[in-house]
Design a protein around this motif. Sequence first.
Motif, PDB file in Angstrom:
ATOM      1  N   PHE A 101      12.130  22.285   1.321  1.00 12.16           N
ATOM      2  CA  PHE A 101      12.782  21.046   1.732  1.00 12.16           C
ATOM      3  C   PHE A 101      14.197  20.891   1.193  1.00 12.16           C
ATOM      4  CE2 PHE A 101       8.294  20.094   2.399  1.00 12.16           C
ATOM      5  CZ  PHE A 101       8.340  19.569   3.684  1.00 12.16           C
ATOM      6  N   GLU A 102      14.589  21.730   0.244  1.00  9.95           N
ATOM      7  CA  GLU A 102      15.978  21.692  -0.204  1.00  9.95           C
ATOM      8  C   GLU A 102      16.918  21.989   0.953  1.00  9.95           C
ATOM      9  OE1 GLU A 102      17.063  23.761  -3.819  1.00  9.95           O
ATOM     10  OE2 GLU A 102      14.961  23.818  -4.423  1.00  9.95           O
ATOM     11  N   ALA A 103      16.437  22.808   1.884  1.00  7.06           N
ATOM     12  CA  ALA A 103      17.264  23.214   3.016  1.00  7.06           C
ATOM     13  C   ALA A 103      16.966  22.409   4.273  1.00  7.06           C
ATOM     14  CB  ALA A 103      17.050  24.699   3.304  1.00  7.06           C
ATOM     15  N   ALA A 104      16.087  21.416   4.183  1.00  7.04           N
ATOM     16  CA  ALA A 104      15.675  20.671   5.381  1.00  7.04           C
ATOM     17  C   ALA A 104      15.554  19.186   5.063  1.00  7.04           C
ATOM     18  CB  ALA A 104      14.359  21.226   5.920  1.00  7.04           C
ATOM     19  N   ASP A 105      16.682  18.549   4.853  1.00 10.76           N
ATOM     20  CA  ASP A 105      16.696  17.133   4.490  1.00 10.76           C
ATOM     21  C   ASP A 105      16.065  16.242   5.554  1.00 10.76           C
ATOM     22  OD1 ASP A 105      17.562  16.963   1.941  1.00 10.76           O
ATOM     23  OD2 ASP A 105      19.535  16.117   2.379  1.00 10.76           O
ATOM     24  N   ALA A 106      16.233  16.601   6.822  1.00 11.58           N
ATOM     25  CA  ALA A 106      15.693  15.756   7.888  1.00 11.58           C
ATOM     26  C   ALA A 106      14.164  15.758   7.861  1.00 11.58           C
ATOM     27  CB  ALA A 106      16.199  16.232   9.249  1.00 11.58           C
ATOM     28  N   SER A 107      13.569  16.931   7.677  1.00 14.43           N
ATOM     29  CA  SER A 107      12.107  17.001   7.585  1.00 14.43           C
ATOM     30  C   SER A 107      11.608  16.261   6.351  1.00 14.43           C
ATOM     31  CB  SER A 107      11.649  18.466   7.539  1.00 14.43           C
ATOM     32  OG  SER A 107      11.829  19.093   8.795  1.00 14.43           O
ATOM     33  N   LEU A 108      12.372  16.341   5.265  1.00 18.01           N
ATOM     34  CA  LEU A 108      12.002  15.611   4.051  1.00 18.01           C
ATOM     35  C   LEU A 108      12.017  14.108   4.302  1.00 18.01           C
ATOM     36  CD1 LEU A 108      11.427  15.365   1.006  1.00 18.01           C
ATOM     37  CD2 LEU A 108      13.905  15.428   0.641  1.00 18.01           C
ATOM     38  N   GLU A 109      13.046  13.631   4.977  1.00 18.80           N
ATOM     39  CA  GLU A 109      13.119  12.195   5.266  1.00 18.80           C
ATOM     40  C   GLU A 109      11.925  11.743   6.104  1.00 18.80           C
ATOM     41  OE1 GLU A 109      15.803   8.991   7.786  1.00 18.80           O
ATOM     42  OE2 GLU A 109      16.819  10.696   6.852  1.00 18.80           O
ATOM     43  N   LEU A 110      11.563  12.524   7.113  1.00 19.39           N
ATOM     44  CA  LEU A 110      10.422  12.156   7.950  1.00 19.39           C
ATOM     45  C   LEU A 110       9.133  12.147   7.132  1.00 19.39           C
ATOM     46  CD1 LEU A 110      11.214  14.119  11.243  1.00 19.39           C
ATOM     47  CD2 LEU A 110      11.647  11.710  10.729  1.00 19.39           C
ATOM     48  N   LEU A 111       8.989  13.129   6.231  1.00 18.63           N
ATOM     49  CA  LEU A 111       7.808  13.178   5.362  1.00 18.63           C
ATOM     50  C   LEU A 111       7.727  11.922   4.498  1.00 18.63           C
ATOM     51  CD1 LEU A 111       6.563  16.217   3.296  1.00 18.63           C
ATOM     52  CD2 LEU A 111       6.902  14.022   2.173  1.00 18.63           C
ATOM     53  N   MET A 112       8.847  11.519   3.922  1.00 15.95           N
ATOM     54  CA  MET A 112       8.861  10.347   3.049  1.00 15.95           C
ATOM     55  C   MET A 112       8.598   9.072   3.837  1.00 15.95           C
ATOM     56  SD  MET A 112      11.987  11.359   0.439  1.00 15.95           S
ATOM     57  CE  MET A 112      11.777   9.877  -0.561  1.00 15.95           C
ATOM     58  N   ARG A 113       9.133   8.990   5.036  1.00 11.70           N
ATOM     59  CA  ARG A 113       8.880   7.808   5.866  1.00 11.70           C
ATOM     60  C   ARG A 113       7.396   7.714   6.232  1.00 11.70           C
ATOM     61  NH1 ARG A 113      13.220   5.058   7.698  1.00 11.70           N
ATOM     62  NH2 ARG A 113      15.269   6.024   7.405  1.00 11.70           N
ATOM     63  N   ARG A 114       6.790   8.852   6.552  1.00 13.55           N
ATOM     64  CA  ARG A 114       5.363   8.843   6.891  1.00 13.55           C
ATOM     65  C   ARG A 114       4.522   8.398   5.699  1.00 13.55           C
ATOM     66  NH1 ARG A 114       6.762  14.260   9.312  1.00 13.55           N
ATOM     67  NH2 ARG A 114       7.133  13.864  11.529  1.00 13.55           N
ATOM     68  N   ALA A 115       4.958   8.745   4.498  1.00 13.05           N
ATOM     69  CA  ALA A 115       4.217   8.359   3.294  1.00 13.05           C
ATOM     70  C   ALA A 115       4.203   6.846   3.112  1.00 13.05           C
ATOM     71  CB  ALA A 115       4.826   9.029   2.063  1.00 13.05           C
ATOM     72  N   THR A 116       5.200   6.156   3.663  1.00 11.56           N
ATOM     73  CA  THR A 116       5.252   4.696   3.551  1.00 11.56           C
ATOM     74  C   THR A 116       4.467   4.006   4.670  1.00 11.56           C
ATOM     75  OG1 THR A 116       7.279   4.465   4.886  1.00 11.56           O
ATOM     76  CG2 THR A 116       7.547   4.856   2.517  1.00 11.56           C
ATOM     77  N   GLY A 117       3.869   4.810   5.567  1.00 17.08           N
ATOM     78  CA  GLY A 117       3.100   4.243   6.666  1.00 17.08           C
ATOM     79  C   GLY A 117       3.813   4.274   8.005  1.00 17.08           C
ATOM     80  N   TRP A 118       5.053   4.759   8.001  1.00 15.39           N
ATOM     81  CA  TRP A 118       5.815   4.843   9.252  1.00 15.39           C
ATOM     82  C   TRP A 118       5.232   5.911  10.171  1.00 15.39           C
ATOM     83  CZ3 TRP A 118       8.692   9.067  11.112  1.00 15.39           C
ATOM     84  CH2 TRP A 118       9.530   8.800  12.204  1.00 15.39           C
ATOM     85  N   LYS A 119       5.215   5.628  11.462  1.00 15.91           N
ATOM     86  CA  LYS A 119       4.775   6.603  12.455  1.00 15.91           C
ATOM     87  C   LYS A 119       5.807   6.664  13.568  1.00 15.91           C
ATOM     88  CE  LYS A 119      -0.217   5.947  11.743  1.00 15.91           C
ATOM     89  NZ  LYS A 119      -1.505   5.584  12.396  1.00 15.91           N
TER      90      LYS A 119
END
Length: 249
Positions: A101-119
């Motif tokens: 994820f160091e090289a994929a900030d966008a995927s990291l952001e989506l992962l973090m948003r999903r952790a908060t309940g976002w779909k």
Amino acid sequence: VSHHIAELLNRPLNPQAPYVGASAFAHKAGLHVSAIRKAKDAYEHVDPESVGNGTRFVVSEMAGKATIQAKAEDLGLSMDGAVINQVIDELKRLEHEGFHFEAADASLELLMRRATGWKQEYFSVESMRVITDELVGGQFTTEATVRVWIGDERSVRVAEGNGPVNAIDTALRSALRGSYPQVSRIHLTDYKVRILDGATATGAVTRVLIDATDGERSWTTIGVSANIIEASWQALADSLVYGLLHATK
């Protein structure tokens, strides 16, 4: 100016470039991130925004709570201790599988948003199929069929392309364009594949990184699988979701 010139030349901007590169103001280590939040000017000799850049917190499986919290605040996300621990555990699991994820900030952001309940509700995938045929004369053709749901509407698109990834990309964009004309502004700028376990030869797990831009911002998404088509699909779908997320804000 640098990003505009890179866009005109259709070349990715060097992330290591001073001042304007994506890594010019990147910070990783937990203690380092904690310190920069207290005294930013002690670590950044100029204001990143003065050169059109921004502070970037890099997250990996070694990230601590301070780094995740800083990244969440940077994204405008509210996370309590339990959610932060969940993100850290998920990062460790995925990076063990080969994600980076160091090289994929966008995927990291989506992962973090999903952790908060976002779909993400832009589209849901029913199925995806790719067929490659060898024609007389040794030429190859590739056809992709994508079936997606956009709300209550089912969309089926078939497209040909220069290889499976291009065919999938074309079919998916065709399915989405009627509801989300913004996808026309999203362009792939780079596609990278890395073999993670060469000992298993053609059965090796592969990591796919896709760089994309909408002309205003650039981002990178990642996919990992023993099936290179699946890894590419993961990165491609995340790339379009991320682009739509920020285009519709």
